[in-house]
Design a protein around this motif. Structure first.
Motif, mmCIF file in Angstrom:
data_model
loop_
_atom_site.group_PDB
_atom_site.id
_atom_site.type_symbol
_atom_site.label_atom_id
_atom_site.label_comp_id
_atom_site.label_asym_id
_atom_site.label_seq_id
_atom_site.Cartn_x
_atom_site.Cartn_y
_atom_site.Cartn_z
ATOM 1 N N SER A 197 135.691 72.062 -22.695
ATOM 2 C CA SER A 197 134.942 72.765 -23.739
ATOM 3 C C SER A 197 133.443 72.688 -23.491
ATOM 4 O O SER A 197 132.720 73.686 -23.602
ATOM 5 C CB SER A 197 135.280 72.166 -25.106
ATOM 6 O OG SER A 197 134.594 72.839 -26.136
ATOM 7 N N ILE B 193 135.753 77.151 -27.899
ATOM 8 C CA ILE B 193 136.442 76.872 -29.164
ATOM 9 C C ILE B 193 137.919 76.587 -28.910
ATOM 10 O O ILE B 193 138.495 75.643 -29.464
ATOM 11 C CB ILE B 193 136.286 78.066 -30.129
ATOM 12 C CG1 ILE B 193 134.820 78.240 -30.548
ATOM 13 C CG2 ILE B 193 137.167 77.892 -31.368
ATOM 14 C CD1 ILE B 193 134.534 79.519 -31.308
ATOM 15 N N LEU C 164 138.477 73.219 -27.625
ATOM 16 C CA LEU C 164 138.341 72.224 -28.696
ATOM 17 C C LEU C 164 139.602 72.131 -29.543
ATOM 18 O O LEU C 164 139.895 71.073 -30.121
ATOM 19 C CB LEU C 164 137.142 72.563 -29.590
ATOM 20 C CG LEU C 164 135.768 72.071 -29.129
ATOM 21 C CD1 LEU C 164 134.697 72.463 -30.139
ATOM 22 C CD2 LEU C 164 135.747 70.559 -28.910
ATOM 23 N N TYR C 165 140.353 73.243 -29.652
ATOM 24 C CA TYR C 165 141.654 73.187 -30.331
ATOM 25 C C TYR C 165 142.523 72.090 -29.701
ATOM 26 O O TYR C 165 143.096 71.252 -30.394
ATOM 27 C CB TYR C 165 142.401 74.515 -30.186
ATOM 28 C CG TYR C 165 141.905 75.677 -31.020
ATOM 29 C CD1 TYR C 165 141.036 75.490 -32.089
ATOM 30 C CD2 TYR C 165 142.347 76.968 -30.747
ATOM 31 C CE1 TYR C 165 140.606 76.566 -32.840
ATOM 32 C CE2 TYR C 165 141.928 78.054 -31.500
ATOM 33 C CZ TYR C 165 141.058 77.854 -32.544
ATOM 34 O OH TYR C 165 140.637 78.928 -33.287
ATOM 35 N N CYS D 143 133.329 77.807 -40.515
ATOM 36 C CA CYS D 143 134.369 77.258 -39.641
ATOM 37 C C CYS D 143 135.641 76.956 -40.434
ATOM 38 O O CYS D 143 136.757 77.313 -40.015
ATOM 39 C CB CYS D 143 133.851 76.007 -38.949
ATOM 40 S SG CYS D 143 134.922 75.397 -37.632
ATOM 41 N N PHE E 1 137.725 69.617 -37.400
ATOM 42 C CA PHE E 1 137.383 70.519 -36.290
ATOM 43 C C PHE E 1 135.933 70.980 -36.401
ATOM 44 O O PHE E 1 135.218 71.070 -35.395
ATOM 45 C CB PHE E 1 138.302 71.738 -36.291
ATOM 46 C CG PHE E 1 138.021 72.694 -35.165
ATOM 47 C CD1 PHE E 1 138.535 72.469 -33.898
ATOM 48 C CD2 PHE E 1 137.213 73.816 -35.362
ATOM 49 C CE1 PHE E 1 138.256 73.332 -32.839
ATOM 50 C CE2 PHE E 1 136.924 74.682 -34.323
ATOM 51 C CZ PHE E 1 137.449 74.438 -33.049
ATOM 52 N N SER E 2 135.478 71.281 -37.623
ATOM 53 C CA SER E 2 134.088 71.726 -37.808
ATOM 54 C C SER E 2 133.106 70.635 -37.381
ATOM 55 O O SER E 2 132.030 70.925 -36.857
ATOM 56 C CB SER E 2 133.838 72.130 -39.272
ATOM 57 O OG SER E 2 133.772 71.002 -40.126
ATOM 58 N N SER F 240 133.754 68.336 -35.008
ATOM 59 C CA SER F 240 133.793 68.323 -33.538
ATOM 60 C C SER F 240 133.001 69.480 -32.951
ATOM 61 O O SER F 240 132.229 69.305 -31.996
ATOM 62 C CB SER F 240 135.248 68.390 -33.057
ATOM 63 O OG SER F 240 135.961 67.253 -33.430
ATOM 64 N N TYR F 241 133.210 70.657 -33.510
ATOM 65 C CA TYR F 241 132.520 71.848 -33.011
ATOM 66 C C TYR F 241 131.007 71.710 -33.192
ATOM 67 O O TYR F 241 130.223 72.079 -32.313
ATOM 68 C CB TYR F 241 133.051 73.085 -33.737
ATOM 69 C CG TYR F 241 132.573 74.409 -33.189
ATOM 70 C CD1 TYR F 241 131.926 74.513 -31.952
ATOM 71 C CD2 TYR F 241 132.772 75.592 -33.908
ATOM 72 C CE1 TYR F 241 131.496 75.733 -31.457
ATOM 73 C CE2 TYR F 241 132.347 76.813 -33.417
ATOM 74 C CZ TYR F 241 131.705 76.879 -32.199
ATOM 75 O OH TYR F 241 131.269 78.089 -31.708
ATOM 76 N N TYR F 242 130.603 71.136 -34.313
ATOM 77 C CA TYR F 242 129.169 70.972 -34.579
ATOM 78 C C TYR F 242 128.556 69.963 -33.605
ATOM 79 O O TYR F 242 127.503 70.212 -33.022
ATOM 80 C CB TYR F 242 128.953 70.500 -36.018
ATOM 81 C CG TYR F 242 127.512 70.548 -36.450
ATOM 82 C CD1 TYR F 242 126.938 71.738 -36.903
ATOM 83 C CD2 TYR F 242 126.709 69.410 -36.398
ATOM 84 C CE1 TYR F 242 125.612 71.790 -37.303
ATOM 85 C CE2 TYR F 242 125.380 69.457 -36.788
ATOM 86 C CZ TYR F 242 124.832 70.646 -37.235
ATOM 87 O OH TYR F 242 123.514 70.705 -37.609
ATOM 88 N N GLY G 294 129.500 71.490 -29.794
ATOM 89 C CA GLY G 294 129.029 72.855 -29.551
ATOM 90 C C GLY G 294 127.538 72.982 -29.820
ATOM 91 O O GLY G 294 126.728 73.193 -28.913
#
Length: 322
Positions: A42, A227, A230-231, A270, A287-288, A290-292, A295
């Motif tokens: 990712s 993304i 990251l799933y 998200c 997940f939000s 992790s993404y933040y 990402g």
């Protein structure tokens, strides 16, 4: 200051909606089934996005002046960081200022190149919404929001291209001002408009604009793949198409002016996007996060790393731009 307070209030409100009714023990459980190899994958895609954005910007600037990636990439990274950290997207002006300050390109022209980037992104977003409409069963609110946002951007695109290609109309817009303004102010305004107009020169080269459009598609695909990776890192079992849906909702959500750091609107968008696929709120919040971190955090970290290689100065930028 009032705008800043309003942005903070909006962010706080969206964060409250995002975290309301959450059992934090469930969020902690969501991080137990993580797979680190997918995190590396990712991060690689998010790094690729920064490089592709720099490559595209160089292509848009090339009709005005060819600039090497050695100079462009650090400025692109600092600009991406500024867009995230500065409220109300005023960070969009950092890239134009930095490249104008380190080259002979007028500031008006560099600002125009950012408009070209947004035009290309808007066209790509529109195509994604159309594809999602055909390929997936998505909620009506998302279709309406996506098309509304895309059509608005497309209208601006058409206006920009029309003004660029219609010399007579540009003269008609400025000629009446000669009677209303002093000669000095009129010439200054006309010079600003002319330099701004030069930033759209890529539209006169069909080959270059095609390559820039292809890179734009690759940018959006790379974000979606980041993304999607990251799933797997998070242990979510969703399709690649769902990653594009999340991307569309996020693109619309982060366009809302809020507090620095995209706090509030990022998390809310998200979680809202993942709710379409019946992901529990605890898993969506996890997940939000992790993404933040991985990402958004990647762009901030790259910006901090490359600041010493640019002449970035908040005080100077504020004096020149505002």
């Amino acid at each position: 200051m009032k705008k800043m307070c309003f942005g903070v209030m909006v962010s706080a409100l969206l964060l409250c909606f995002s975290l309301r009714g959450i059992d934090y023990i469930d969020i902690k459980k969501s991080f137990k089934d993580i797979h680190f190899p997918f995190l590396v994958q990712s991060l690689a895609f998010f790094l690729l996005v920064s490089f592709l954005k720099s490559l595209r910007w160089g292509m848009i600037l090339s009709p005005i002046k060819k600039i090497k990636q050695k100079q462009l990439f650090p400025i692109t990274c600092v600009g991406n960081m500024a867009i995230i950290l500065f409220p109300f997207r005023i960070g969009e002006f950092v890239k134009p200022y930095l490249i104008s300050n380190s080259s002979s390109i007028p500031l008006g022209s560099t600002i125009a190149t950012i408009f070209v980037e947004r035009i290309l992104d808007s066209l790509c977003l529109f195509c994604l919404v159309v594809y999602m409409l055909i390929a997936l069963d998505i909620p009506d609110w998302l279709i309406k929001a996506g098309f509304g946002f895309s059509i608005f951007c497309l209208i601006l695109t058409i206006i920009g291209v029309f003004l660029y290609s219609n010399v007579r109309l540009k003269n008609r817009l400025f000629n009446p001002l000669a009677k209303l303004l002093s000669d000095k102010i009129y010439k200054k305004l006309k010079n600003i408009f002319q330099t701004f107009y030069e930033g759209f020169q890529i539209f006169s080269d069909s080959r270059q604009i095609l390559f820039a459009a292809i890179i734009t598609v690759l940018i959006w695909i790379s974000i979606a793949l980041g993304i999607y990776s990251l799933y797997f890192f998070q242990g979510l079992h969703l399709s690649l198409e769902s990653a594009f849906v999340v991307l569309i909702v996020m693109a619309i959500g982060v366009s809302v002016p809020t507090a620095p750091g995209l706090l509030g609107n990022f998390q809310f968008a998200c979680i809202l996007a993942l709710s379409i696929f019946n992901i529990s709120k605890a898993d969506a919040v996890a997940f939000s996060i992790s993404y933040y971190i991985f990402g958004v955090g990647t762009y901030i970290l790259l910006g901090l790393v490359f600041i010493p290689l640019t002449d970035f100065s908040l005080k100077t930028i504020k004096q020149k731009m505002f």
